[in-house]
Design a protein around this motif. Structure first.
Motif, PDB file in Angstrom:
ATOM      1  N   ASN A   1      36.831  38.458  53.154  1.00  0.00           N
ATOM      2  CA  ASN A   1      36.176  39.497  52.379  1.00  0.00           C
ATOM      3  C   ASN A   1      35.446  40.421  53.343  1.00  0.00           C
TER       4      ASN A   1
ATOM      5  N   GLN B   1      33.497  42.701  52.833  1.00  0.00           N
ATOM      6  CA  GLN B   1      32.116  43.010  52.453  1.00  0.00           C
ATOM      7  C   GLN B   1      31.134  41.952  52.946  1.00  0.00           C
ATOM      8  N   LYS B   2      31.658  40.754  53.156  1.00  0.00           N
ATOM      9  CA  LYS B   2      30.806  39.660  53.653  1.00  0.00           C
ATOM     10  C   LYS B   2      31.247  39.325  55.062  1.00  0.00           C
TER      11      LYS B   2
ATOM     12  N   TYR C   1      45.782  32.211  41.206  1.00  0.00           N
ATOM     13  CA  TYR C   1      44.725  32.991  40.559  1.00  0.00           C
ATOM     14  C   TYR C   1      44.409  32.457  39.152  1.00  0.00           C
ATOM     15  N   LYS C   2      45.450  32.136  38.409  1.00  0.00           N
ATOM     16  CA  LYS C   2      45.222  31.700  37.028  1.00  0.00           C
ATOM     17  C   LYS C   2      44.670  30.285  36.937  1.00  0.00           C
ATOM     18  N   ASN C   3      45.170  29.404  37.773  1.00  0.00           N
ATOM     19  CA  ASN C   3      44.848  27.988  37.578  1.00  0.00           C
ATOM     20  C   ASN C   3      43.959  27.356  38.640  1.00  0.00           C
TER      21      ASN C   3
ATOM     22  N   SER D   1      40.110  31.694  40.792  1.00  0.00           N
ATOM     23  CA  SER D   1      40.118  33.024  40.161  1.00  0.00           C
ATOM     24  C   SER D   1      39.521  34.111  41.059  1.00  0.00           C
ATOM     25  N   THR D   2      39.032  33.732  42.237  1.00  0.00           N
ATOM     26  CA  THR D   2      38.460  34.764  43.113  1.00  0.00           C
ATOM     27  C   THR D   2      39.511  35.381  44.034  1.00  0.00           C
TER      28      THR D   2
ATOM     29  N   PHE E   1      44.565  40.065  45.032  1.00  0.00           N
ATOM     30  CA  PHE E   1      45.922  40.473  45.415  1.00  0.00           C
ATOM     31  C   PHE E   1      46.330  41.665  44.574  1.00  0.00           C
ATOM     32  N   ARG E   2      47.348  42.376  45.091  1.00  0.00           N
ATOM     33  CA  ARG E   2      47.801  43.566  44.364  1.00  0.00           C
ATOM     34  C   ARG E   2      49.189  43.329  43.792  1.00  0.00           C
ATOM     35  N   TYR E   3      49.410  43.815  42.585  1.00  0.00           N
ATOM     36  CA  TYR E   3      50.766  43.926  42.063  1.00  0.00           C
ATOM     37  C   TYR E   3      50.719  44.863  40.872  1.00  0.00           C
TER      38      TYR E   3
ATOM     39  N   GLU F   1      41.069  44.352  53.473  1.00  0.00           N
ATOM     40  CA  GLU F   1      39.916  44.579  52.612  1.00  0.00           C
ATOM     41  C   GLU F   1      39.429  43.259  52.023  1.00  0.00           C
ATOM     42  N   LYS F   2      40.310  42.596  51.307  1.00  0.00           N
ATOM     43  CA  LYS F   2      39.939  41.282  50.763  1.00  0.00           C
ATOM     44  C   LYS F   2      41.208  40.462  50.533  1.00  0.00           C
TER      45      LYS F   2
ATOM     46  N   ILE G   1      44.686  41.849  49.989  1.00  0.00           N
ATOM     47  CA  ILE G   1      44.647  43.307  49.813  1.00  0.00           C
ATOM     48  C   ILE G   1      44.303  43.994  51.129  1.00  0.00           C
TER      49      ILE G   1
ATOM     50  N   HIS H   1      43.717  35.430  31.029  1.00  0.00           N
ATOM     51  CA  HIS H   1      45.179  35.300  31.012  1.00  0.00           C
ATOM     52  C   HIS H   1      45.691  34.455  29.850  1.00  0.00           C
TER      53      HIS H   1
ATOM     54  N   ARG I   1      36.036  34.677  34.930  1.00  0.00           N
ATOM     55  CA  ARG I   1      35.625  33.364  35.442  1.00  0.00           C
ATOM     56  C   ARG I   1      34.833  33.467  36.741  1.00  0.00           C
ATOM     57  N   THR I   2      34.907  34.602  37.379  1.00  0.00           N
ATOM     58  CA  THR I   2      34.150  34.775  38.618  1.00  0.00           C
ATOM     59  C   THR I   2      33.269  36.014  38.515  1.00  0.00           C
TER      60      THR I   2
ATOM     61  N   ILE J   1      32.105  37.719  41.239  1.00  0.00           N
ATOM     62  CA  ILE J   1      32.115  38.528  42.459  1.00  0.00           C
ATOM     63  C   ILE J   1      32.314  40.004  42.129  1.00  0.00           C
TER      64      ILE J   1
ATOM     65  N   ARG K   1      39.567  40.420  39.871  1.00  0.00           N
ATOM     66  CA  ARG K   1      40.762  40.596  39.053  1.00  0.00           C
ATOM     67  C   ARG K   1      40.550  40.104  37.623  1.00  0.00           C
TER      68      ARG K   1
END
Lengths: 218, 185
Positions: free
Chosen positions: A11, A13-14, A41-43, A46-47, A50-52, A96-97, A100, B67, B110-111, B113, B118
């Motif tokens: 990250n 920013q950190k 990301y889903k399971n 969650s932090t 990524f881009r799509y 960036e993160k 990303i 989701h 859930r987050t 930040i 996202r």
């Protein structure tokens, strides 16, 4: 069956050192790299950033490095024979993160080559003439060529392959009235050897003959 | 969803042509308009409401991940509001979307930040998706004919009386529809 993925985490920013997080993903036949990232990301976390966008290989936002090779994550299937794999952000870009990258400097460079028709000549074009620029029109500006190239082009003043393809696209378009070829200084394309051109063509997820573009622009 | 220069056809790729032509015109007009008008103060109340809307997804510690709603909505729309649909499937979808709208009140990121969250983006997008789904279903139910990409298996023929556009509006949480004639040149 589960596959281990090591995903790059950072990250900007950190002020923390980049690290790799390990995720165990249940493999399904036909699974793409984007499916893996979305699963995480889903399971699992969650932090994860990524881009799509389009999921069908046309928008050019989801480029990542899969096992050190640049790919479009949405249209690359996971190879189940490799048990440990890495997913990283595109190389040669500031990060960036997580996955990303920051595109700002690339897009500023891109803007300079005027990536649009200029001084448009109203001419009638035959099909075969129109087809000359066709392979270069396929570029979706995903940045995979930049990530996959040796660092030659990052030298000051050197044109990056994405811009090079765009120049080739307008050089082969009879409607464009700008003298793009004469505007290029030799040092800007000096680093592009035939070998590099061929390597770049292999990297391009859209199958653009970047070696042809190199020949055209040089 | 349909209408404008492409009529009832609204398949992939149409938006490019419309965006290029009308986007350009809109840009030119916006330029002209901004030159001729004074700078107005933005409505603080509206801004604060919008901020509140966004922040509400960050507040809760418990709730539903975005989701899970997205998956359900996609499934409902795919199964019932695809190219071929009828009164029954549309009604079913309408009910399910209404349920999902209630469920979405429990939706949360859930987050917490700030950088590239996202989950928060998904929450906001899903709210728009729910609105869009409602509008599509409402217009699909209303149009008792088949035209272009809109195929009602219970009304397979194209009807002259439906040579019209349906506009779906949402104000203070309620859906309203309006029928307007097609513009002829």
């Amino acid at each position: 069956m589960k596959i281990k993925f090591f995903i790059y985490r950072y990250n900007s920013q950190k002020k923390l050192k980049p690290k790799y997080d390990e995720f165990s993903i249940p493999y399904e036949k036909g699974m793409t790299v984007l499916d893996v990232v979305a699963y995480v990301y889903k399971n699992l976390d969650s932090t994860l950033a990524f881009r799509y966008e389009c999921r069908q290989g046309i928008c050019g936002t989801c480029g990542v490095m899969l096992n050190k090779k640049p790919v479009l994550s949405c249209s690359t299937q996971v190879d189940p024979t490799i048990i440990k794999q890495t997913i990283e952000p595109l190389a040669n870009f500031p990060i960036e993160k997580d996955l990303i990258v920051n595109l700002e400097s690339t897009l500023t460079r891109y803007e300079k080559i005027k990536p649009y028709l200029m001084k448009i000549k109203k001419v009638r074009i035959s099909k075969s003439k129109a087809n000359q620029s066709k392979p270069f029109r396929k570029c979706i500006e995903c940045g995979c060529c930049i990530a996959g190239a040796e660092l030659v082009f990052t030298k000051k003043g050197c044109i990056d392959p994405m811009s090079l393809v765009k120049i080739a696209r307008y050089v082969t378009d009879p409607r464009d009235g700008l003298k793009r070829k004469t505007a290029i200084i030799k040092s800007q394309v000096k680093g592009y050897t035939e070998k590099l051109g061929e390597a770049l063509s292999k990297v391009c997820p859209r199958g653009i003959p970047i070696d042809e573009a190199v020949k055209l622009v040089k | 969803m349909t209408g404008c220069i492409h009529g009832a056809n609204r398949l992939g790729g149409n938006s490019i042509a419309e965006g290029q032509v009308f986007g350009r015109r809109a840009g030119i007009m916006a330029n002209k308009f901004s030159r001729e008008s004074k700078i107005q103060k933005p409505n603080e109340k509206e801004i604060n409401e919008e901020i509140k809307k966004i922040k509400r997804f960050l507040k809760n510690d418990k709730g539903i991940a975005p989701h899970s709603i997205e998956n359900k909505l996609k499934k409902t729309m795919w199964n019932n509001v695809g190219i071929f649909k009828n009164e029954k499937t549309l009604r079913k979808a309408k009910k399910e979307v209404e349920k999902l709208i209630i469920e979405s009140k429990k939706m949360r990121a859930r987050t917490k930040i700030k950088e590239r969250n996202r989950d928060l983006q998904d929450c906001l997008e899903i709210m728009n998706m729910l609105n869009t789904a409602q509008a599509v279903i409402e217009a699909g139910l209303m149009r008792k004919e088949s035209r272009g990409a809109h195929s009602r298996t219970d009304f397979p023929e194209t009807k002259q009386e439906w040579k019209k556009n349906i506009i779906v509006l949402k104000s203070s949480g309620k859906i309203a529809t309006k029928i307007v004639p097609v513009v002829t040149l």
